[in-house]
Design a protein around this motif. Sequence first.
Motif, PDB file in Angstrom:
ATOM      1  N   VAL A   1      44.452 -33.580  56.584  1.00 26.41           N
ATOM      2  CA  VAL A   1      44.310 -33.026  57.259  1.00 26.41           C
ATOM      3  C   VAL A   1      44.456 -34.619  58.255  1.00 26.41           C
ATOM      4  CG1 VAL A   1      43.493 -32.291  59.646  1.00 26.41           C
ATOM      5  CG2 VAL A   1      42.650 -31.877  57.672  1.00 26.41           C
ATOM      6  N   GLU A   2      44.832 -35.235  57.593  1.00 29.23           N
ATOM      7  CA  GLU A   2      45.021 -36.612  58.634  1.00 29.23           C
ATOM      8  C   GLU A   2      47.308 -36.736  57.912  1.00 29.23           C
ATOM      9  OE1 GLU A   2      43.050 -40.713  59.180  1.00 29.23           O
ATOM     10  OE2 GLU A   2      41.253 -39.452  59.714  1.00 29.23           O
ATOM     11  N   VAL A   3      47.274 -36.580  57.045  1.00 28.22           N
ATOM     12  CA  VAL A   3      48.419 -36.856  56.347  1.00 28.22           C
ATOM     13  C   VAL A   3      49.270 -35.437  57.195  1.00 28.22           C
ATOM     14  CG1 VAL A   3      49.644 -36.932  54.223  1.00 28.22           C
ATOM     15  CG2 VAL A   3      47.570 -38.220  54.353  1.00 28.22           C
ATOM     16  N   LEU A   4      48.502 -34.741  56.908  1.00 29.58           N
ATOM     17  CA  LEU A   4      49.089 -33.473  57.405  1.00 29.58           C
ATOM     18  C   LEU A   4      49.004 -33.811  59.093  1.00 29.58           C
ATOM     19  CD1 LEU A   4      49.820 -30.529  57.074  1.00 29.58           C
ATOM     20  CD2 LEU A   4      47.408 -29.350  57.823  1.00 29.58           C
ATOM     21  N   GLY A   5      48.623 -34.318  59.216  1.00 27.25           N
ATOM     22  CA  GLY A   5      48.969 -34.538  61.619  1.00 27.25           C
ATOM     23  C   GLY A   5      49.586 -35.270  61.211  1.00 27.25           C
ATOM     24  N   THR A   6      50.081 -36.488  60.748  1.00 31.21           N
ATOM     25  CA  THR A   6      51.591 -37.078  60.342  1.00 31.21           C
ATOM     26  C   THR A   6      51.950 -36.436  60.452  1.00 31.21           C
ATOM     27  OG1 THR A   6      51.134 -37.927  58.110  1.00 31.21           O
ATOM     28  CG2 THR A   6      50.473 -39.213  59.548  1.00 31.21           C
ATOM     29  N   VAL A   7      52.873 -35.479  59.503  1.00 29.38           N
ATOM     30  CA  VAL A   7      53.400 -34.348  59.513  1.00 29.38           C
ATOM     31  C   VAL A   7      53.393 -33.375  60.944  1.00 29.38           C
ATOM     32  CG1 VAL A   7      53.916 -32.608  58.069  1.00 29.38           C
ATOM     33  CG2 VAL A   7      53.202 -34.159  57.274  1.00 29.38           C
TER      34      VAL A   7
END
Length: 508
Positions: free
Chosen positions: A186-192
């Motif tokens: 989710v955090e990497v998705l947050g960076t997206v």
Amino acid sequence: RVLFLKAKQSSFAFTLKHSIFMTWQRRQQQYYSENQTLTVWSKVCFAIGGAPYQITGSALGFFLQIFLLDVALLDPLNASVILFVGRAWDAVTDPTVGFLVSRTPWTRHGRMMPWILISTTPAVLCYFLIWVVPPIEQGKMWWYLLFYCLFQTLQTCFHVPYSALTMFISTEQKERDSATAYRMTVEVLGTVVGTAIQGQIVGMANIPCINSTSLTNSSHHSMHGNNSQILLDSKRRAYMIASAVISLICVLCAVVLFFGVTEQDSDGLKAQKHVSFRRGLRLVMSHGPYVKLVLAFLFTSLAFMLMEGNFALFIKYTLGFREDFQNILLVIMLSATLTIPMWQWFLCRFGKKTAVYIGITWAVPFMIVVVCVNSNLFVSYIVSVAAGASVAAAFLLPWSMLPDVVDDFKVQNPTSQGHEAIFYSFYVFFTKFASGVSLGVSTLALSFAGYVPGVCVQSDSVNLTLKMLVSAAPVSLIALGLLVFKTYPINEERRQYNNKQLQLLLLQ
């Protein structure tokens, strides 16, 4: 005969007591295991709580430098002061907040949750004001420095308790590792999300660059200046709209975390005695595995932050893809999001140390390729996809390995508990310090190289500096980090041993 019968009865009584004790112990272990198992919904809600930090972090990391230089029109030296002082201040607040969190009394919502809830609203307000260009010229630098430092402080009050919350959602290593994988996804998705919102909204209001021919005719230059000012105002509004959208998403994520996750009193914290900050710090920083892990990831974090902070300028000026840089950044983050599950499987199958060596070094060839080949948009996208996989490993592995260090500390110091916030806050301190150094040094280097805001083409010295900042320097720092990591002592066997010892301590 009487003695024989008494001995037989005594032996039977001992066997019966032993059987009852073993049955009780098995039931206790079964009860403990069942109560420490997290539902998918709890893991998802916990993971969503990590999105605000990465959404705002990616927007600031990729776009704040270029915003200060090309939109707020600050001098590169002033921009470097803002970036370095802001991140340095942020780093200083982490241990302070970690200590305050460790001394916070237990409430009906836990010990971490109140910090998360209270800090959210003022944090998003300060974040929005970072992207506002004030109607003043003399105090513009102080405006950005003030709200940048305030935002970093309030974000620390959110992120340090959230990071330490990993230790309080479950005491099972397997459950914590699974929750960490959800969180990293989710955090990497947050960076997206952060990169997409900031990049796409801002990209719709591109400002034409200034070239030398624009300055040859005074009337043409005057008309060009009026048009540029209108477009500049449009660009500034776009940054404000993007920051407002991101602020709203951050509030929603904090609400989901608060209502979807239950903080557990896993170590008897309600009745725990507080230790002094100095004693807690001495205990934590004298733990060898923690020091080695933090030092190794300090170098690798600095490498990726140098690349992150300067990649937008590198794509825009050195490669010449002014219209595509936000899309290339988005591809990197999308690739990272999709490869997080792969790295979670890899570390479970081959071990965390092996995952570090493979995952971190994966980026090195592509960091070299991107500066060696001629400007080619297709090659840039290929490199971005490959580099995203290494970014995913850099996201996942530190947060997956920190709980192992904390468990190792608990096993070696069974009478000294409750230092989780200090462990996490000092790790965040060092990573933010690395970020401050990378942003400050890189912006200062660009200033010395002769960076000119808003021009179409930068000088050769600026392009060479950008190549060094996104390739040579990160590769060297990754090599240093991996050399330090070779001395990290916690392998899979030690992890399993620590897990068994902690279960025995909890059953006592």
